[in-house]
Scaffold this motif. Sequence first.
Motif, PDB file in Angstrom:
ATOM      1  N   VAL A 161      14.861  56.922  35.559  1.00 57.59           N
ATOM      2  CA  VAL A 161      15.581  55.984  36.955  1.00 57.59           C
ATOM      3  C   VAL A 161      14.613  55.802  37.920  1.00 57.59           C
ATOM      4  O   VAL A 161      14.573  54.429  38.374  1.00 57.59           O
ATOM      5  CB  VAL A 161      16.652  56.868  37.616  1.00 57.59           C
ATOM      6  N   PHE A 162      13.299  56.460  37.907  1.00 55.21           N
ATOM      7  CA  PHE A 162      12.293  56.104  38.885  1.00 55.21           C
ATOM      8  C   PHE A 162      11.676  54.561  38.283  1.00 55.21           C
ATOM      9  O   PHE A 162      11.451  53.887  39.059  1.00 55.21           O
ATOM     10  CB  PHE A 162      11.211  57.267  38.741  1.00 55.21           C
ATOM     11  N   GLY A 163      11.505  54.655  36.843  1.00 58.33           N
ATOM     12  CA  GLY A 163      10.895  53.276  36.409  1.00 58.33           C
ATOM     13  C   GLY A 163      11.726  52.271  36.435  1.00 58.33           C
ATOM     14  O   GLY A 163      11.310  51.043  36.989  1.00 58.33           O
ATOM     15  N   SER A 164      13.102  52.143  36.415  1.00 56.13           N
ATOM     16  CA  SER A 164      14.135  51.355  36.735  1.00 56.13           C
ATOM     17  C   SER A 164      14.043  50.934  38.222  1.00 56.13           C
ATOM     18  O   SER A 164      13.911  49.649  38.362  1.00 56.13           O
ATOM     19  CB  SER A 164      15.378  51.857  36.487  1.00 56.13           C
ATOM     20  N   GLY A 165      14.046  51.893  38.966  1.00 59.39           N
ATOM     21  CA  GLY A 165      13.815  51.426  40.655  1.00 59.39           C
ATOM     22  C   GLY A 165      12.798  50.869  40.868  1.00 59.39           C
ATOM     23  O   GLY A 165      12.484  49.837  41.624  1.00 59.39           O
ATOM     24  N   ALA A 166      11.431  51.063  40.157  1.00 59.10           N
ATOM     25  CA  ALA A 166      10.262  50.518  40.268  1.00 59.10           C
ATOM     26  C   ALA A 166      10.403  49.155  39.776  1.00 59.10           C
ATOM     27  O   ALA A 166       9.794  48.102  40.585  1.00 59.10           O
ATOM     28  CB  ALA A 166       8.969  51.411  39.803  1.00 59.10           C
ATOM     29  N   PHE A 167      10.899  48.954  38.823  1.00 59.33           N
ATOM     30  CA  PHE A 167      10.813  47.415  38.038  1.00 59.33           C
ATOM     31  C   PHE A 167      11.661  46.482  38.890  1.00 59.33           C
ATOM     32  O   PHE A 167      11.568  45.506  39.113  1.00 59.33           O
ATOM     33  CB  PHE A 167      11.611  47.821  36.533  1.00 59.33           C
ATOM     34  N   MET A 168      13.012  47.397  39.335  1.00 59.64           N
ATOM     35  CA  MET A 168      13.713  46.479  40.328  1.00 59.64           C
ATOM     36  C   MET A 168      13.252  46.126  41.607  1.00 59.64           C
ATOM     37  O   MET A 168      13.235  44.929  42.049  1.00 59.64           O
ATOM     38  CB  MET A 168      14.967  47.445  40.445  1.00 59.64           C
ATOM     39  N   GLY A 193      15.888  49.093  44.840  1.00 65.09           N
ATOM     40  CA  GLY A 193      14.972  49.434  43.666  1.00 65.09           C
ATOM     41  C   GLY A 193      14.209  50.736  44.434  1.00 65.09           C
ATOM     42  O   GLY A 193      13.912  51.805  43.763  1.00 65.09           O
ATOM     43  N   ALA A 194      13.917  50.606  45.768  1.00 68.47           N
ATOM     44  CA  ALA A 194      13.128  51.602  46.431  1.00 68.47           C
ATOM     45  C   ALA A 194      13.969  52.906  46.514  1.00 68.47           C
ATOM     46  O   ALA A 194      13.565  54.102  46.162  1.00 68.47           O
ATOM     47  CB  ALA A 194      12.622  51.349  47.985  1.00 68.47           C
ATOM     48  N   ILE A 195      15.364  52.860  47.056  1.00 63.73           N
ATOM     49  CA  ILE A 195      16.334  53.876  46.814  1.00 63.73           C
ATOM     50  C   ILE A 195      16.185  54.625  45.521  1.00 63.73           C
ATOM     51  O   ILE A 195      16.111  55.940  45.182  1.00 63.73           O
ATOM     52  CB  ILE A 195      17.566  53.643  47.452  1.00 63.73           C
ATOM     53  N   THR A 196      16.500  53.734  44.435  1.00 66.20           N
ATOM     54  CA  THR A 196      16.710  54.344  43.190  1.00 66.20           C
ATOM     55  C   THR A 196      15.394  54.927  42.654  1.00 66.20           C
ATOM     56  O   THR A 196      15.423  55.980  42.050  1.00 66.20           O
ATOM     57  CB  THR A 196      17.130  52.858  42.186  1.00 66.20           C
TER      58      THR A 196
END
Length: 190
Positions: free
Chosen positions: A89-96, A129-132
Amino acid sequence: MKRTCIFFLALCLVGMAQAQVGLMRSSGVYSVQKASKDLGPLTKDGKIYYYHGNPMTETEMVSFIQQDCERAYQHYVKNRKMEIAGWSVFGSGAFMAVCLGSIFSGCAEIDKSIKKSMQTAAMSFYGVGAITGIVGLGVGIAGTVRKNKTHRVYNTWCGYKELEGATPETSQLELKLTSGANGLGLALSF
């Protein structure tokens, strides 16, 4: 009444502090000695686990507890899944936030006719993305920390089997009167 409550609270705090840290007298000088958190047959030092002094990697430790202690193995598996999910989830948020937010922000600069809607989309991707990413970071760290304490679960629930007639202790609070070199006092045992 208020003073009495404060006095007993202070006494309990002192008793807990004495239970956690022991003073030893060596050569006329008091030295502070921390109580070890890794008590039992399975201990951990860095990334190496030790079973009665024999070193094991994490993979060896997992296969060992899988055969010997179901509760510790389930603890490890649950927290390993939590660790993987959190970091994903951290990687997805950073990607987003970084990639998609930057792409929409760049598109806003290229085509002036849709600039407002692209900037809105970019800001949405940055925020979501930051919140995720922050939520994923917290879950990933919690999973990692809890997974790394699997050896304590083993020692609590299965390590006692090696001691004759021992059983896991239930958590009970006891207030005892103790005496020492400094006089009498109350000790809170838990």
